[in-house]
Each structure stands twice: as C-alpha cells, then as structure tokens.
Write an enzyme that holds these catalytic residues in place. Structure first.
Site, mmCIF file in Angstrom:
data_model
loop_
_atom_site.group_PDB
_atom_site.id
_atom_site.type_symbol
_atom_site.label_atom_id
_atom_site.label_comp_id
_atom_site.label_asym_id
_atom_site.label_seq_id
_atom_site.Cartn_x
_atom_site.Cartn_y
_atom_site.Cartn_z
ATOM 1 N N GLU A 162 51.527 -109.430 16.282
ATOM 2 C CA GLU A 162 52.402 -109.759 17.415
ATOM 3 C C GLU A 162 53.526 -108.735 17.505
ATOM 4 O OE1 GLU A 162 53.028 -113.540 15.531
ATOM 5 O OE2 GLU A 162 55.157 -113.125 15.248
ATOM 6 N N TYR B 187 58.256 -117.819 16.763
ATOM 7 C CA TYR B 187 57.164 -117.197 16.005
ATOM 8 C C TYR B 187 57.096 -117.632 14.541
ATOM 9 C CZ TYR B 187 61.026 -114.035 14.838
ATOM 10 O OH TYR B 187 62.237 -113.535 14.446
ATOM 11 N N ASP C 49 63.127 -106.996 19.276
ATOM 12 C CA ASP C 49 64.397 -106.450 18.796
ATOM 13 C C ASP C 49 65.553 -107.293 19.330
ATOM 14 O OD1 ASP C 49 66.101 -104.815 17.503
ATOM 15 O OD2 ASP C 49 65.899 -103.107 18.854
ATOM 16 N N LYS D 90 56.451 -100.391 11.994
ATOM 17 C CA LYS D 90 57.500 -99.896 12.888
ATOM 18 C C LYS D 90 57.008 -98.757 13.769
ATOM 19 C CE LYS D 90 61.364 -101.728 12.194
ATOM 20 N NZ LYS D 90 62.294 -101.448 11.210
ATOM 21 N N LYS E 285 57.148 -107.026 17.467
ATOM 22 C CA LYS E 285 58.373 -107.302 16.721
ATOM 23 C C LYS E 285 59.529 -107.170 17.712
ATOM 24 C CE LYS E 285 60.799 -106.252 12.450
ATOM 25 N NZ LYS E 285 62.158 -106.013 12.919
ATOM 26 N N CYS F 180 80.810 -87.375 -10.093
ATOM 27 C CA CYS F 180 82.142 -87.221 -10.665
ATOM 28 C C CYS F 180 82.093 -87.798 -12.079
ATOM 29 C CB CYS F 180 83.137 -87.989 -9.805
ATOM 30 S SG CYS F 180 84.699 -88.299 -10.623
ATOM 31 N N CYS G 138 89.372 -86.886 -7.162
ATOM 32 C CA CYS G 138 90.226 -86.840 -8.353
ATOM 33 C C CYS G 138 90.259 -85.467 -9.023
ATOM 34 C CB CYS G 138 89.803 -87.915 -9.350
ATOM 35 S SG CYS G 138 88.229 -87.565 -10.138
ATOM 36 N N CYS H 288 85.237 -83.223 -8.102
ATOM 37 C CA CYS H 288 85.287 -84.419 -7.266
ATOM 38 C C CYS H 288 86.409 -84.269 -6.232
ATOM 39 C CB CYS H 288 85.543 -85.637 -8.157
ATOM 40 S SG CYS H 288 85.893 -87.130 -7.222
ATOM 41 N N CYS I 162 88.745 -92.344 -11.685
ATOM 42 C CA CYS I 162 88.619 -91.744 -10.351
ATOM 43 C C CYS I 162 88.935 -92.809 -9.301
ATOM 44 C CB CYS I 162 87.217 -91.201 -10.125
ATOM 45 S SG CYS I 162 86.954 -90.659 -8.423
HETATM 46 S S1 IVH Z 1 58.514 -113.058 11.044
HETATM 47 C C1 IVH Z 1 59.575 -114.214 6.581
HETATM 48 N N1 IVH Z 1 57.914 -112.218 13.445
HETATM 49 O O1 IVH Z 1 62.360 -109.185 12.228
HETATM 50 C C2 IVH Z 1 59.745 -113.322 7.752
HETATM 51 N N2 IVH Z 1 60.043 -111.597 12.564
HETATM 52 O O2 IVH Z 1 62.608 -107.926 9.465
HETATM 53 C C3 IVH Z 1 59.827 -114.060 9.042
HETATM 54 N N3 IVH Z 1 61.425 -110.298 14.097
HETATM 55 O O3 IVH Z 1 64.651 -111.335 10.748
HETATM 56 C C4 IVH Z 1 60.008 -113.154 10.202
HETATM 57 N N4 IVH Z 1 60.000 -110.263 15.774
HETATM 58 O O4 IVH Z 1 64.603 -111.267 13.280
HETATM 59 C C5 IVH Z 1 58.839 -112.209 12.474
HETATM 60 N N5 IVH Z 1 57.269 -111.582 15.579
HETATM 61 C C6 IVH Z 1 58.174 -111.592 14.611
HETATM 62 C C7 IVH Z 1 59.423 -110.943 14.768
HETATM 63 C C8 IVH Z 1 60.330 -110.968 13.702
HETATM 64 C C9 IVH Z 1 61.202 -109.884 15.358
HETATM 65 C C10 IVH Z 1 62.651 -110.009 13.317
HETATM 66 C C11 IVH Z 1 63.321 -111.230 12.745
HETATM 67 C C12 IVH Z 1 63.403 -110.980 11.272
HETATM 68 C C13 IVH Z 1 63.190 -109.518 11.160
HETATM 69 C C14 IVH Z 1 62.474 -109.225 9.854
#
Ligand code: IVH
Length: 715
Positions: free
Chosen positions: A127, A239, A131, A327, A129, A456, A435, A432, A462
C-alpha cells in the site's frame, strides 16, 4: 512526617496492605497535584510530597503487578494546565524500517521466510506510504472516545475534540459484532490542492504560510481551538490498529476490509501480492502514479498478510519484522556551499556541517547539510577508496544536496564546472574549536586503521562536549524534560546554572539568587520557571533503561540501553557491575557484560571506559542522590524458562536462531552468546563445538532442539 514514622516497612507489607496503600497514595498524590498545579495552593512541603511518591514507587517496585495505568508513577506529571493532555498508548505506535532498493525488498522477503521457516506461499499486502501524521482512534462499544497523536510512540497528545471534526473519521462504527474496544490507526493528510488553496489565502491575508502539506496537516490537527481544525479539510486513511478486544479478521487485508465496512476510508490502491516481483511491480506503478494521486506519499509499505505470522515475527527494537517501507528515491537540488562549520558532539566527534545558500529540496528549505567527516570532504570513502570520482568539497563550490525522508540532508556531488578559481582544499582542524585541545583520529589497535572521526581528547572539561551531553540527557528517549530543550540547556550552561545532570535536579533547591537569575532571563517568567520545575519533578522517577541511555555513553543507544537494563535489572546492580568490569577483561563482571546477547566488545569497552573515569562515577552518584531509578520491567511470564539464561549453539534444524531467541525473550528468558557459570541451558543442534564442551565442563544443562521445544510449550 507522620506517614513515615508509623508506616510499615515496605519489605514487611502484605499484598493486601500494599494494594490498599497504593490506592490511598494515588488518591493523596492526585489531591496534592491538584492543589499544587491547578489551585496553586500546596498544603504539604516538597519533601513530604516527594516522600509520598517515593513510597509509592518503592511499593510498586516490590509488587509490580499492582502498578496500574493511572498510578502516579505512570503519569507524566499532573494534567498539563495548557496544551493537550497526554495519552499513553496501550499498544505502542512504532515506526517502520526502510528499504531503498529492489535488493532490500528481496532481502526483506527472504528474512521473513527464513524466520518463519517457510518456502511456500507468502502473501504480502502492499500500500502507499502516506506522508502525513499518524493518529490512533479509540472506540469503546462502537463510539469514538479518544483520538491521540503518535507522540514519541508511547505517549501522544489527546486531540479528541479536533479529530471529531474530520469527516473521514466516523463517530460511531458501523456494522454488527463490533469488538468492545477497537483502536483504529492511520494517517491524517491533506490533498495537495487544499494545501495550495490555503497558502494562497494565507498569503493574501498576511498570515504564516505552511511549509508543506504534512506540516500543514500536523499544525491543523494540533490547534487549541477545534473550530480552526474544522475549517481545515483534513482527511484520514485507516491502515493499522492498536488494542483490539477481538480480531475481526485473521489477515492484514481482511482487517483493511473490515475497517472499510466499519466506516473508514482506506487506501484504494492497497493490493494483496503473492511474490516479490508483484511487490516491485506495485512499487513502480505507484511511483508513476505518485504525482497524480492528489496527496503526498513517500514510498510504499509492505506487510505480511497473515496476522499469526506477524505475531511470530514480532519486532526488532522499534520496527516490526513483518513490515517494511520501500522509500522513493531521494530528492535533490543544487546550491552553493557558503562555509563549513565544525560541530563538537557529546563524544567529542568533530562533525563538519555544510552551511548552504538556502534551497528548497522536496518542499523543505535546507540550509545545513552533513559532510559526515574529514575523509568525506576529501573524497575518500569508508573503505579508503575514492568517492565522487575523487572530487573534494571546497567552500564556494556549487553542490548537489539530497534529502531522503527524515534523514539529515547530505551533499552528494560537486558541480566542478562552477568551482571558483580561488577555492582551496578545506583544511580540517586538528584542535577542538570549542576548547583548543588536540583532536585526533584514533587508530584501531587490531587493524591499525584510522577512525574516520576526529575527536577532541578533552572529554572531561571540553565545554562543547559537556553541553552536548546535557542536551542528550534531557532529550526524548532519555529524561525527556518538557521545556528543557537545546536552547535552554545552552543558556543554563553558559550562565553557569547547569553544568552536570545532577544540577538540573538541584536547581530548585539552590539559593534564591540562581532562581532569580533564571527568571530574569528573556522570555523566562515566573510561570515558565514553575512549569520547568514541575517538568523536572515529573522526571525524578525514571525507568532504568532511560537512565542508562541518558548517560550518553558512546555506542549505547536506546536499544543497547534496553539490553543492559534487562540484564542488570536495577541501577545498583548496573553501577556495581560496571565498576567491577573495569578491573580487567578477565574479571567475572566483564565476562558477564560481554556475554549479553547484542552487546559486542566495542560497546562493552566503551561502557567500561566510562565507568573507569572517577568523574563519570561521581556525576552518576550525584545524580542518583536526586532521583529514583525504577527497576527494569521484567517480562511477565510463568514459563519455566522465565528469568533463565539460554545459549543456542550448533546448526539448528527445527527453528532459526532468531526465532529461538525471540521465543526465549518473549517468555522472559535471556539469550546469551557465550556459556558461563550463569548459563542455565545450552540448546545444542548438530555440529555443536566449543560451547557444548564449555557447558559440559561447567555442568550446565544441555538440551536437544526437541527438548527445548517441549520446555517452551511449542511441542
Ligand atoms: S504501518 C508498526 N502503513 O509511516 C508500523 N505506516 O515509518 C505501523 N505511514 O508512523 C505503521 N503510511 O505514520 C503504515 N500505509 C502505511 C503508512 C504508514 C504512512 C507512516 C506512519 C508511521 C510511519 C512509519
């Protein structure tokens, strides 16, 4: 103090007495908190109040099963007078590990298979991710009772009133058979067009513009006035989940379908994949669609579909083993390097920081970037070979800056054509800057290689190191003192008010003059002083793991601090053992430290070095006079292996080593890497060698894999 004089000694209390007294103490402490914080009319002295809390903690330490969620020890100070209330998440809100390449994704799937010992079907949900910012919504008997931000993952902010204004969030769950407690989690975000619309209006009206959609969503959710939140078109995708009194499905995909039926918006692109190739195809498809989705995403997330497998896979530190974020490539921009500044860290590391002509990279203005170390500037890589085709970085250069997610921006290359004629190679300082002491690159005693970091050498005096140590001490994973951030530490340090950790806790007791000095600071009125003291007091009791992390010992991050806390149990035992370990590598205490699974030689030596320094021990002792350190949370378990130390050796055939270790830890046992007198069991697979011999020599019980499985109830 009457209570003290006729009270039963804590170690003499019966269970019933303890329970009753904890109840009484909680009520009394709450009453005094209210008098003090809200009515501003304390009825008892600070010492009497401290005594109540100490007694509460001592009883809880002896009877951990009576610690309740609303015990004074679990509360972060009293209800905050301003801002948002705090919410402790019953199931922590953790983060995801990252994958950056196709290979990382293949590795993830392989790791999962190896851990589970499967080679058949492995369904994974993919799915986008989102933002935005994550949110946890608690429903009781189908009705929305609380909305909380992630916060530090363990404690978030109560944003219930604001959450109720978001139209994607149902106030009542739909459908039959809704579990009595449901915590639905997901992401609050905003559509790009709404963000642009807001900024256009803001510009006209002369109000502050938002930097990017995520900041805008976060700012909107954290409004004090919920009618402001209501005016912002926030959206929500569900999610994940936290506490559930019953599970409506056995799979991730099924849970998403359930959330949709219950009335939530879920991401329509969510796909169930059967192979790694399907995951990668999904990734590429989403990458192409990214710009036309209408909301920001920064990658895709993969999650193992079967929930029983998720449970078996569990977590490594703060990331689940059953999920990973893939990512998108980082964003880049070109700008000019104005200067190179050298910062001194808490362990004395001299870090070069690029001062840039401000530039927007992926929606965020960047003016500082890390240059890592001396060699990086000189175009020498970690392996000693050339990087960036051997092109060094010089002040005045035009450079390419890269930003990936929350990672600190870095300089990835130099545009040589634009190098000014006058630009000279950068001379890295050998003293450094804070110091003036020698700054050296240590040589690895074994390999003779130079450390990439120049340090240092004046760790004791320091000022830059001392100040950075204090900043670390009050930071999030450590003492996390509200209102005492980097800026305040700098001021207090420079003003001579706080020079060591203990000073933070004696501030209040010190003479009126220092307090006056404090409140006469700009922007630091009487109320701020009082709030600060409250925040400091709220941290006079601290879990061992945080305490160890706060010491700022090199290589001891939150993960290692946790391992140490679990191993040593109490601060007394930790302190004593670390000093004893300094007697030499052959000492039993050193051997024991080195045997902790996950603590290697480098870490062990760093800890020992820290405690060998009388100044450090003095600082620790001065601090311990001011605070109470709670013993480490023992994993609750009635398993026969609870509290035991187990060593796995040989080539295991019935389970993987990681799986065995995870089982051991779940049941409250310690998995160790080497056999000693303290080992309770050695589980030996075929081909076991020296560890098995050690066990036989020391008379440690040796188990076959089957015997182990029987012992842990998996057979
Ligand atoms: S699952 C145990 N699913 O990404 C982990 N996270 O780096 C549960 N996020 O804090 C997270 N889309 O804010 C999950 N489809 C998705 C997501 C998602 C965005 C964010 C979320 C989380 C961060 C993790």
């Amino acid at each position: 103090m009457a209570a003290k004089d006729n009270a039963v000694a804590v170690d003499k209390l019966t269970e019933a007495q303890a329970k009753a007294e904890l109840k009484r103490l909680a009520a009394e402490i709450a009453k005094h908190d209210k008098l003090y914080y809200q009515s501003d009319a304390p009825k008892i002295s600070d010492a009497e109040y401290d005594h109540l809390r100490k007694r509460n903690n001592a009883i809880e330490a002896r009877f951990p099963k009576f610690v309740t969620k609303d015990s004074p020890s679990q509360k972060v100070g009293a209800a905050p007078a301003r801002g948002f209330g705090k919410v402790a998440h019953s199931v922590p809100m953790l983060s995801l590990g990252n994958a950056f390449s196709d290979e990382d994704v293949t590795d993830f799937a392989d790791r999962v298979r190896r851990f589970l010992k499967i080679d058949g079907e492995l369904n994974i949900v993919a799915e986008p991710k989102i933002d935005g910012l994550s949110l946890s919504l608690r429903y009781e008997d189908g009705g929305l009772v609380r909305g909380a931000t992630r916060g530090d993952g363990f404690v978030g902010e109560d944003v219930t009133a604001n959450v109720k204004t978001i139209s994607d969030i149902p106030h009542r769950l739909k459908g039959k058979n809704i579990p009595a407690v449901c915590e639905v989690r997901g992401e609050v975000y905003i559509l790009g067009r709404d963000f642009i619309g807001f900024n256009k209006r803001a510009e006209k009206e002369g109000i502050q513009l938002a930097a990017n959609p995520r900041n805008f969503a976060a700012g909107s959710l954290r409004q004090k006035d919920s009618s402001v939140t209501a005016s912002r078109p926030l959206k929500f995708f569900a999610y994940a989940w936290g506490e559930m009194s019953a599970m409506p499905s056995k799979t991730q995909f099924g849970m998403i379908e359930w959330m949709e039926r219950a009335g939530f918006a879920t991401n329509p692109l969510t796909t169930l994949c059967k192979t790694t190739d399907e995951l990668l195809t999904f990734y590429r498809k989403i990458e192409q669609k990214r710009s036309s989705l209408g909301y920001d995403i920064d990658g895709v997330v993969y999650k193992v579909d079967r929930l029983d497998w998720q449970e078996r896979l569990g977590f490594v530190s703060r990331n689940p083993r059953w999920a990973i974020a893939h990512k998108f490539a980082a964003e880049q921009a070109t700008t000019v390097l104005n200067d190179i500044e050298i910062q001194v860290g808490r362990t004395g590391a001299l870090t070069p920081v690029a001062k840039l002509v401000p530039v927007t990279v992926g929606g965020v203005v960047v003016q500082n970037a890390t240059l890592h170390n001396e060699d990086y500037i000189k175009a020498i890589g970690n392996d000693g070979g050339p990087i960036r085709d051997g092109v060094d970085i010089r002040i005045g250069d035009t450079v390419v800056v890269q930003r990936a997610g929350d990672v600190i921006p870095q300089i990835v290359s130099v545009v040589l054509d634009k190098r000014p004629k006058s630009a000279k190679p950068f001379k890295f300082p050998t003293v450094c800057p804070a110091c003036g002491s020698h700054a050296v690159r240590e040589e690895d005693p074994k390999t003779g290689e130079l450390d990439s970091v120049r340090r240092c050498t004046n760790s004791l005096a320091c000022p830059a190191q001392a100040m950075e140590r204090l900043k670390h001490f009050v930071s999030r994973g450590a003492f996390d003192i509200d209102g005492l951030g980097d800026k305040q530490i700098e001021e207090f340090f420079e003003g001579g008010l706080v020079m060591s950790p203990a000073d933070i806790f004696t501030l209040q007791k010190r003479d009126a003059r220092s307090l006056k000095k404090l409140s006469s600071r700009e922007g630091f009125g009487a109320t701020s002083v009082r709030n600060l003291f409250d925040a400091i007091d709220a941290r006079r009791t601290i879990p061992l793991q945080r305490f160890i992390y706060a010491l700022g010992i090199r290589h001891v991050g939150e993960g290692n601090a946790k391992l140490l806390a679990r191993h040593y149990g109490s601060v007394e035992s930790f302190r004593k053992s670390m000093i004893a370990a300094g007697k030499g590598e052959s000492s039993e205490a050193y051997q024991d430290l080195n045997s902790i699974e996950g603590i290697g030689e480098v870490v062990a030596n760093a800890i020992v070095e820290f405690f060998k320094e009388p100044h450090s021990v003095d600082a620790v002792d001065a601090l311990l006079k001011e605070i109470d350190v709670l013993p480490a949370e023992k994993v609750k378990s009635d398993s026969p292996i609870a509290g035991k130390t187990v060593v796995f050796t040989g080539s295991l055939e019935k389970f993987t080593r990681e799986e065995a270790k995870a089982t051991a830890e779940r049941l409250g046992a310690k998995a160790s890497g080497s056999v000693s007198k303290k080992t309770d069991y050695v589980v030996a697979g075929p081909g076991a060698g020296s560890k098995l011999a050690d066990a036989q020599k020391l008379g440690v019980k040796v188990l076959t894999e089957d015997e182990w499985l029987a012992l842990v109830g998996e057979k």
